[in-house]
Scaffold this active site. Structure first.
Site, mmCIF file in Angstrom:
data_model
loop_
_atom_site.group_PDB
_atom_site.id
_atom_site.type_symbol
_atom_site.label_atom_id
_atom_site.label_comp_id
_atom_site.label_asym_id
_atom_site.label_seq_id
_atom_site.Cartn_x
_atom_site.Cartn_y
_atom_site.Cartn_z
ATOM 1 N N ARG A 266 42.618 -18.691 18.131
ATOM 2 C CA ARG A 266 41.645 -19.524 17.420
ATOM 3 C C ARG A 266 41.401 -19.012 16.005
ATOM 4 O O ARG A 266 41.278 -19.770 15.058
ATOM 5 C CB ARG A 266 40.304 -19.549 18.192
ATOM 6 C CG ARG A 266 40.250 -20.609 19.264
ATOM 7 C CD ARG A 266 39.101 -20.386 20.195
ATOM 8 N NE ARG A 266 39.368 -19.291 21.121
ATOM 9 C CZ ARG A 266 38.443 -18.701 21.871
ATOM 10 N NH1 ARG A 266 37.183 -19.077 21.778
ATOM 11 N NH2 ARG A 266 38.781 -17.734 22.690
ATOM 12 N N ASP B 52 39.615 -11.316 23.045
ATOM 13 C CA ASP B 52 39.896 -12.756 23.060
ATOM 14 C C ASP B 52 39.635 -13.399 21.694
ATOM 15 O O ASP B 52 38.724 -12.984 20.978
ATOM 16 C CB ASP B 52 38.999 -13.405 24.127
ATOM 17 C CG ASP B 52 39.451 -14.807 24.473
ATOM 18 O OD1 ASP B 52 40.598 -15.162 24.148
ATOM 19 O OD2 ASP B 52 38.651 -15.547 25.060
ATOM 20 N N ASN C 17 49.146 -15.086 31.386
ATOM 21 C CA ASN C 17 49.635 -15.327 30.018
ATOM 22 C C ASN C 17 51.098 -15.784 29.968
ATOM 23 O O ASN C 17 51.552 -16.325 28.960
ATOM 24 C CB ASN C 17 49.451 -14.092 29.128
ATOM 25 C CG ASN C 17 48.018 -13.851 28.711
ATOM 26 O OD1 ASN C 17 47.598 -12.723 28.469
ATOM 27 N ND2 ASN C 17 47.236 -14.913 28.619
HETATM 28 C C1 FPP Z 1 43.762 -13.158 23.479
HETATM 29 O O1 FPP Z 1 43.613 -14.065 22.431
HETATM 30 C C2 FPP Z 1 44.692 -12.089 23.124
HETATM 31 C C3 FPP Z 1 45.864 -11.803 23.761
HETATM 32 C C4 FPP Z 1 46.350 -12.583 24.928
HETATM 33 C C5 FPP Z 1 46.739 -10.725 23.301
HETATM 34 C C6 FPP Z 1 46.019 -9.493 22.862
HETATM 35 C C7 FPP Z 1 47.002 -8.539 22.322
HETATM 36 C C8 FPP Z 1 46.805 -7.770 21.233
HETATM 37 C C9 FPP Z 1 45.550 -7.741 20.446
HETATM 38 C C10 FPP Z 1 47.903 -6.854 20.829
HETATM 39 C C11 FPP Z 1 47.751 -5.540 21.542
HETATM 40 C C12 FPP Z 1 48.876 -4.661 21.220
HETATM 41 C C13 FPP Z 1 49.203 -3.545 21.916
HETATM 42 C C14 FPP Z 1 50.338 -2.741 21.493
HETATM 43 C C15 FPP Z 1 48.457 -3.130 23.111
HETATM 44 P P1 FPP Z 1 44.115 -15.540 22.652
HETATM 45 O O2 FPP Z 1 45.525 -15.620 22.231
HETATM 46 O O3 FPP Z 1 43.861 -15.937 24.072
HETATM 47 O O4 FPP Z 1 43.197 -16.329 21.671
HETATM 48 P P2 FPP Z 1 42.581 -17.786 21.895
HETATM 49 O O5 FPP Z 1 41.635 -17.659 23.061
HETATM 50 O O6 FPP Z 1 41.867 -18.044 20.614
HETATM 51 O O7 FPP Z 1 43.710 -18.707 22.158
#
Ligand code: FPP
Length: 269
Positions: free
Chosen positions: A38, A34, A82
């Site tokens: 941000r 996560d 999501n």
């Molecule tokens: C959460 O951060 C992250 C995600 C919803 C996506 C995670 C995906 C990857 C790291 C790529 C993985 C790739 C493969 C090929 C498996 P957020 O967007 O919710 O961050 P925030 O809480 O700061 O908004």
């Protein structure tokens, strides 16, 4: 190598790795990655930049956990919730999965890593489904490490599906209601055959499990890292392992299962 030639980061990692008990490495680590959005916003970049950076971190953590002796890593890449993000971000993430997999699958296979996708892949494009299926097929017999990637996954949805399957079997007379037990439920889960996670890591300081592996995390140790996922690295992973090793896993009992000598002395007759 002379000590003064080692970078401070490397030096810190060596100090941390020296604190790890190699005999008590968690077999299965699950991660809620996560904080990508941000991390990017804080730097004035679009959220997509954070997701790109998140991929680099995932690659590093696969290597680090495998080298440490973990056997299974399960990551939450895309939840059923999501889809409610702006279309642009959803499309970016879905394209990213396809692009990264196409680029990395040969190396994943060479490293003898088995990759599995956990979740409902039906809504994805024909191309992505085909990449996901061929990646699983290519790596099916790899033995040294398993990477489970949860995509379009939701713990409640998974449990609903299990309940539906069991209800069908009961109605058809295949099983009696009294035969419904934990073993049967485990066998119907998308994670069937995978040991429950020993350790759940969530980055970015949020203290929630967000519909992730609701059944499977029943007795997992939870470690919250304050670091945003794109800043997570080997040293942060080591800190999680050291913290995990300081826990007394009782599984609802009164003493550490790991502490067999204590168990023997208090319980043997
Ligand atoms: C959460 O951060 C992250 C995600 C919803 C996506 C995670 C995906 C990857 C790291 C790529 C993985 C790739 C493969 C090929 C498996 P957020 O967007 O919710 O961050 P925030 O809480 O700061 O908004």
């Amino acid at each position: 190598m002379r000590l003064e030639n080692i970078s401070p980061k490397k030096n810190r990692n060596i100090k941390l790795s020296n604190q790890i008990d190699m005999k008590r490495i968690p077999e299965h680590v699950a991660i809620i990655m996560d904080g990508n959005g941000r991390w990017a916003s804080k730097r004035g970049f679009p959220r997509s930049y954070g997701h790109n950076q998140g991929v680099n971190v995932l690659k590093e953590i696969i290597k680090v956990s495998k080298n440490l002796g973990c056997k299974v890593l399960t990551v939450y890449a895309f939840s059923t919730e999501n889809w409610s993000r702006p279309n642009k971000e959803v499309d970016f993430l879905i394209n990213l999965f396809e692009k990264v997999l196409k680029k990395e699958i040969d190396e994943i296979h060479q490293e003898s890593i088995k990759i599995k996708f956990i979740g409902d892949i039906l809504p994805f494009s024909k191309n992505l489904k085909s990449v996901l299926n061929s990646s699983e097929a290519l790596t099916r017999n790899n033995k040294s490490f398993t990477l489970n990637v949860c995509v379009n996954y939701g713990g409640r949805q998974e449990i609903v599906k299990v309940a539906q399957e069991i209800a069908k079997k009961s109605v058809s007379g295949e099983i009696k209601p009294s035969e419904v037990n934990e073993e049967l439920i485990n066998s119907e889960l998308l994670t069937q055959g995978v040991k429950d996670p020993d350790l759940l890591i969530r980055t970015s300081g949020e203290k929630r499990i967000s519909n992730f592996l609701l059944w499977q995390l029943a007795y997992s140790e939870i470690y919250i890292s304050e670091v945003l996922w794109p800043d997570f690295d080997e040293s942060e992973f080591f800190k999680a392992i050291i913290d995990y090793q300081s826990r007394n896993r009782r599984f609802g009992g009164i003493e550490s299962l790991a502490n067999d000598s204590l168990k023997d002395s208090c319980c043997s007759t």
